[in-house]
Design a protein around this motif. Structure first.
Motif, PDB file in Angstrom:
ATOM      1  N   LEU A   1       0.690  -1.092   0.031  1.00 42.53           N
ATOM      2  CA  LEU A   1       0.371   0.201  -0.149  1.00 42.53           C
ATOM      3  C   LEU A   1       1.038   1.440  -0.084  1.00 42.53           C
ATOM      4  O   LEU A   1       0.332   1.970  -1.131  1.00 42.53           O
ATOM      5  N   ILE A   2       1.758   1.395   0.944  1.00 38.06           N
ATOM      6  CA  ILE A   2       2.865   2.629   0.855  1.00 38.06           C
ATOM      7  C   ILE A   2       3.451   2.386  -1.127  1.00 38.06           C
ATOM      8  O   ILE A   2       3.704   3.370  -1.369  1.00 38.06           O
ATOM      9  N   ASP A   3       4.022   1.303  -0.489  1.00 35.89           N
ATOM     10  CA  ASP A   3       4.423   1.251  -2.223  1.00 35.89           C
ATOM     11  C   ASP A   3       3.398   2.224  -3.550  1.00 35.89           C
ATOM     12  O   ASP A   3       3.761   3.297  -4.348  1.00 35.89           O
ATOM     13  N   ARG A   4       2.427   1.913  -3.387  1.00 32.17           N
ATOM     14  CA  ARG A   4       1.380   2.889  -4.519  1.00 32.17           C
ATOM     15  C   ARG A   4       1.046   3.809  -4.200  1.00 32.17           C
ATOM     16  O   ARG A   4       1.170   4.533  -5.157  1.00 32.17           O
ATOM     17  N   GLY A   5       1.754   4.495  -3.045  1.00 34.81           N
ATOM     18  CA  GLY A   5       1.148   5.543  -2.749  1.00 34.81           C
ATOM     19  C   GLY A   5       0.275   6.783  -2.748  1.00 34.81           C
ATOM     20  O   GLY A   5      -0.753   5.983  -2.098  1.00 34.81           O
ATOM     21  N   SER A   6      -0.502   8.025  -4.120  1.00 33.85           N
ATOM     22  CA  SER A   6      -1.640   8.593  -3.782  1.00 33.85           C
ATOM     23  C   SER A   6      -2.424   8.019  -4.531  1.00 33.85           C
ATOM     24  O   SER A   6      -3.472   7.647  -4.847  1.00 33.85           O
ATOM     25  N   GLU A   7      -1.641   6.637  -5.577  1.00 30.16           N
ATOM     26  CA  GLU A   7      -2.665   5.631  -6.077  1.00 30.16           C
ATOM     27  C   GLU A   7      -4.353   5.414  -5.627  1.00 30.16           C
ATOM     28  O   GLU A   7      -5.103   5.779  -6.211  1.00 30.16           O
ATOM     29  N   SER A   8      -3.593   5.311  -4.208  1.00 30.63           N
ATOM     30  CA  SER A   8      -5.308   4.447  -3.376  1.00 30.63           C
ATOM     31  C   SER A   8      -5.399   5.408  -2.513  1.00 30.63           C
ATOM     32  O   SER A   8      -4.343   5.637  -1.826  1.00 30.63           O
ATOM     33  N   SER A   9      -6.671   5.121  -1.691  1.00 34.80           N
ATOM     34  CA  SER A   9      -6.423   5.507  -0.549  1.00 34.80           C
ATOM     35  C   SER A   9      -7.276   5.035   0.465  1.00 34.80           C
ATOM     36  O   SER A   9      -7.511   3.789   0.728  1.00 34.80           O
ATOM     37  N   VAL A  10      -5.949   5.009   1.219  1.00 29.77           N
ATOM     38  CA  VAL A  10      -5.787   3.972   2.450  1.00 29.77           C
ATOM     39  C   VAL A  10      -6.617   5.041   3.493  1.00 29.77           C
ATOM     40  O   VAL A  10      -6.011   5.674   4.292  1.00 29.77           O
ATOM     41  N   THR A  11      -7.594   4.090   4.430  1.00 28.57           N
ATOM     42  CA  THR A  11      -8.009   4.343   5.578  1.00 28.57           C
ATOM     43  C   THR A  11      -7.927   3.940   6.495  1.00 28.57           C
ATOM     44  O   THR A  11      -7.304   2.956   6.513  1.00 28.57           O
TER      45      THR A  11
END
Length: 191
Positions: free
Chosen positions: A109-119
């Protein structure tokens, strides 16, 4: 049973050793009175006092009774901590595997960066991992809020915000209810 097996296997030295060691404890017990002659009797299996104890049925009954007694004791005794070792080790391995899996997901998830929204998700620790200090800290927070609300109640007792004390009429008018509706009635001064 020990004495019967020793006599049946011609181990008179073991029978004598038994009585030498346990005579101080057994001599005042009436049920053992007849047993002190056992080493001195020839063919005790034919003696009416001891013949019952040489039967297979009595020995089997004694072993079954002893087995049942020990089984019921072990059933109600708590397991020693050492016996829980394997269960605890398996639980720790599962937790470590889950932890590693979650670390890998977080890295992705960190590698994807701003591509995904992590809540972020708030996860409460399992109750068996909470310690006494955590519980005490929670109790202090509850006590602080209760103390603050009590102080506020005492502070507001004499002010106009009290529902009973300090109630004032609104600009010289009183409200009266007519068929469920509030209607302002004029204030009559009697001068």
């Amino acid at each position: 049973m020990y004495l019967i097996n020793a006599v049946a296997n011609s181990k008179t030295d073991k029978v004598m050793e038994f009585f030498v060691k346990l005579t101080p404890d057994l001599q005042n017990q009436t049920e053992w009175k007849d047993w002190f002659v056992l080493p001195y009797i020839k063919n005790p299996e034919e003696n009416p006092t001891f013949s019952l104890h040489f039967t297979k049925q009595w020995q089997d009954t004694l072993l079954v009774s002893l087995h049942n007694f020990l089984a019921s004791i072990f059933q109600y005794m708590p397991l020693p901590t050492l016996l829980n070792y394997e269960e605890d080790a398996n639980r720790i391995n599962k937790l470590e595997q889950r932890n590693e899996s979650l670390k890998n997901r977080l890295t992705l998830l960190i590698d994807r960066g701003s591509e995904s929204s992590v809540t972020p998700v708030q996860v409460e620790p399992p109750p068996h991992l909470l310690d006494d200090f955590y519980i005490i800290a929670q109790e202090n927070n509850i006590g602080d809020t209760q103390a603050k609300s009590l102080k506020n109640l005492i502070r507001n007792m004499g002010t106009a915000s009290s529902p009973i004390l300090g109630r004032k009429d609104n600009a010289g008018t009183r409200k009266r209810t007519v068929s469920g509706k509030n209607v302002k009635a004029p204030h009559f001064n009697e001068s």
